[in-house]
Design a protein around this motif. Structure first.
Motif, PDB file in Angstrom:
ATOM      1  N   ARG A  41      75.922  32.728  92.631  1.00 21.33           N
ATOM      2  CA  ARG A  41      77.075  32.013  92.094  1.00 21.33           C
ATOM      3  C   ARG A  41      76.722  31.452  90.717  1.00 21.33           C
ATOM      4  O   ARG A  41      75.564  31.387  90.335  1.00 21.33           O
ATOM      5  N   LYS A  42      77.752  31.035  89.989  1.00 20.52           N
ATOM      6  CA  LYS A  42      77.541  30.574  88.617  1.00 20.52           C
ATOM      7  C   LYS A  42      76.640  29.345  88.552  1.00 20.52           C
ATOM      8  O   LYS A  42      75.764  29.259  87.692  1.00 20.52           O
ATOM      9  N   ASP A  43      76.833  28.386  89.456  1.00 24.09           N
ATOM     10  CA  ASP A  43      76.004  27.183  89.397  1.00 24.09           C
ATOM     11  C   ASP A  43      74.550  27.484  89.765  1.00 24.09           C
ATOM     12  O   ASP A  43      73.627  26.890  89.210  1.00 24.09           O
ATOM     13  N   LYS A  46      73.038  29.116  86.665  1.00 26.58           N
ATOM     14  CA  LYS A  46      72.797  28.101  85.640  1.00 26.58           C
ATOM     15  C   LYS A  46      71.519  27.322  85.934  1.00 26.58           C
ATOM     16  O   LYS A  46      70.674  27.134  85.065  1.00 26.58           O
ATOM     17  N   LYS A  59      77.750  27.798  78.921  1.00 27.05           N
ATOM     18  CA  LYS A  59      78.799  28.526  79.625  1.00 27.05           C
ATOM     19  C   LYS A  59      78.213  29.785  80.250  1.00 27.05           C
ATOM     20  O   LYS A  59      77.300  30.395  79.699  1.00 27.05           O
ATOM     21  N   ILE A  60      78.764  30.166  81.408  1.00 31.51           N
ATOM     22  CA  ILE A  60      78.341  31.395  82.085  1.00 31.51           C
ATOM     23  C   ILE A  60      79.573  32.196  82.472  1.00 31.51           C
ATOM     24  O   ILE A  60      80.514  31.667  83.053  1.00 31.51           O
ATOM     25  N   ASN A  61      79.566  33.481  82.145  1.00 28.21           N
ATOM     26  CA  ASN A  61      80.568  34.427  82.619  1.00 28.21           C
ATOM     27  C   ASN A  61      79.847  35.454  83.486  1.00 28.21           C
ATOM     28  O   ASN A  61      78.758  35.910  83.143  1.00 28.21           O
ATOM     29  N   THR A  62      80.462  35.818  84.606  1.00 27.87           N
ATOM     30  CA  THR A  62      79.862  36.816  85.485  1.00 27.87           C
ATOM     31  C   THR A  62      80.843  37.948  85.727  1.00 27.87           C
ATOM     32  O   THR A  62      82.058  37.751  85.669  1.00 27.87           O
ATOM     33  N   LYS A  83      75.205  42.324  89.628  1.00 27.83           N
ATOM     34  CA  LYS A  83      76.124  41.407  88.977  1.00 27.83           C
ATOM     35  C   LYS A  83      75.523  41.103  87.609  1.00 27.83           C
ATOM     36  O   LYS A  83      74.313  40.951  87.471  1.00 27.83           O
ATOM     37  N   ALA A  85      75.404  38.599  84.366  1.00 26.28           N
ATOM     38  CA  ALA A  85      75.695  37.240  83.930  1.00 26.28           C
ATOM     39  C   ALA A  85      75.532  37.168  82.417  1.00 26.28           C
ATOM     40  O   ALA A  85      74.492  37.537  81.881  1.00 26.28           O
ATOM     41  N   VAL A  87      75.324  34.577  79.483  1.00 24.51           N
ATOM     42  CA  VAL A  87      74.984  33.159  79.390  1.00 24.51           C
ATOM     43  C   VAL A  87      75.034  32.721  77.941  1.00 24.51           C
ATOM     44  O   VAL A  87      74.403  33.333  77.078  1.00 24.51           O
TER      45      VAL A  87
END
Length: 101
Positions: A41-43, A46, A59-62, A83, A85, A87
């Motif tokens: 997951r994004k968190d 991060k 910021k993160i886009n996946t 996946k 990411a 960043v």
């Protein structure tokens, strides 16, 4: 003990940095691309990047990459699904992916 387990799990999330022509151009803008675990997951991503590289993530886009078909002779198979990411870091921070030569 649980803190050590969480650190080991976060180290396993990040597989490798994605280095292509497009991503090396985006490194100038403090944007990095990584292949990560499919269920990350994004968190979690991060926290892992901040711990491994000692930086602050802005910021993160996946995105989930589709599996690609590979032919080996007469056989067809699929490459593994990852996946991706993307960043973005704060301006004060950078990640040195290429070493100091």
């Amino acid at each position: 003990m649980t803190k050590l387990i969480n650190i080991l799990k976060s180290l396993d999330l990040i597989k490798y940095p994605i280095i292509t022509d497009k991503t090396t151009k985006s490194i100038e803008n403090n944007i990095y691309s990584f292949a990560v675990s499919k269920n990350a997951r994004k968190d979690d991503i991060k926290k892992a990047i901040e711990y491994i590289f000692n930086v602050k993530v802005k910021k993160i886009n996946t995105l989930n990459t589709p599996p690609k078909i590979k032919n080996v002779g007469k056989f067809k198979g699929y490459k593994t699904k990852n996946k991706k990411a993307i960043v973005k870091l704060y301006n004060e921070y950078t990640i040195n992916l290429f070493g100091n030569n």
